[in-house]
Design a protein around this motif. Structure first.
Motif: not given
Length: 262
Positions: A126-147
């Motif tokens: 979460p800290v690493f990703e906060k650094m990315l988004t604070d620097d202006g990176i648009l970050l999108f995280k997807y989990w693809l669900c599969c039974d």
């Protein structure tokens, strides 16, 4: 619900891909940096989703990062270090086909990372990703669900299809027995890393075609709907008749032919 057929899928996908092209044009115009993280179980459909997104984008504008297992040197680095070099510059898009979240998933379940390493990762991500988004990176995280039943069906398809057999690794075979372990690891990961600045989106990929459409719509909805006019160069008529180019198999140059020097 029956699985979506190919023709209606293509009919729905095409306008979304036109919007993706327009989105990429906006990203370049606005100098935005976009990162899309694709995570999920084996066979979930990460590669197909990435292909649907990038199919008509400028190959010079995006990159797909699908990293192999770390080298001996990389194993001694800060865990996030080898992912950083794949982050986009202004106007670029990076799509991670699996990402730094390997540590919370396959590395944890298969014993490639120690409990202490996994704990440290869940604290640092979460800290690493906060650094990315604070620097202006648009970050999108997807989990693809599969039974699990759907996963088994796809494993069998890979096993019996010589064009897909390369996708089936010994790790995949072992993972079949650890579906519940992966579920526990996923839930712990989501609890620790689902944040306001970098939230997770879980998408049903039991029907991969529907899943791709859902994911792309969601991605587009989270990006500004800004129209940037498409620039077109002047395209005058040819001054004469169109020329033809020769083709066919060329005769080899004789071995005793004199060389041509500058």
């Amino acid at each position: 619900m029956p699985k979506l057929k190919r023709k209606p899928y293509k009919n729905e996908l095409e306008p979304l891909q036109l919007e993706l092209v327009a989105m990429a044009r906006w990203a370049r115009h606005a100098c935005k940096r976009i990162v899309v993280v694709m995570e999920g179980r084996d066979t979930a459909g990460k590669g197909g989703a990435i292909k649907a997104i990038t199919e008509h984008l400028d190959t010079r504008q995006y990159r797909v990062a699908a990293l192999p297992k770390p080298s001996e040197r990389e194993q001694t680095q800060w865990y996030f270090q080898r992912y950083i070099e794949h982050l986009p510059a202004a106007g670029e898009i990076t799509l991670f086909d699996r990402s730094w979240y390997n540590r919370a998933g396959v590395e944890k379940v298969m014993g490639f990372a120690s409990p202490a390493q996994v704990k440290r990762f869940l604290q640092q991500a979460p800290v690493f990703e906060k650094m990315l988004t604070d620097d202006g990176i648009l970050l999108f995280k997807y989990w693809l669900c599969c039974d699990q039943a759907q996963q088994e069906e796809r494993f069998a398809e890979r096993l019996n299809d010589p064009l897909k057999a390369w996708k089936l690794s010994p790790i995949d075979v072992e993972a079949r027995k650890r579906y519940t372990d992966y579920t526990r690891a996923r839930e712990a990961m989501l609890e620790a890393t689902h944040t306001d600045h970098a939230p997770w989106t879980l998408v049903d990929f039991n029907d991969q075609k529907r899943g791709r459409l859902t994911l792309i719509r969601h991605l587009l909805d989270r990006l500004p709907d800004v129209h940037v006019p498409r620039s077109q160069p002047d395209f005058p008529s040819l001054p004469g008749r169109p020329k033809k180019e020769r083709y066919g198999v060329l005769k080899p140059i004789p071995a005793d032919a004199e060389s041509v020097e500058d």
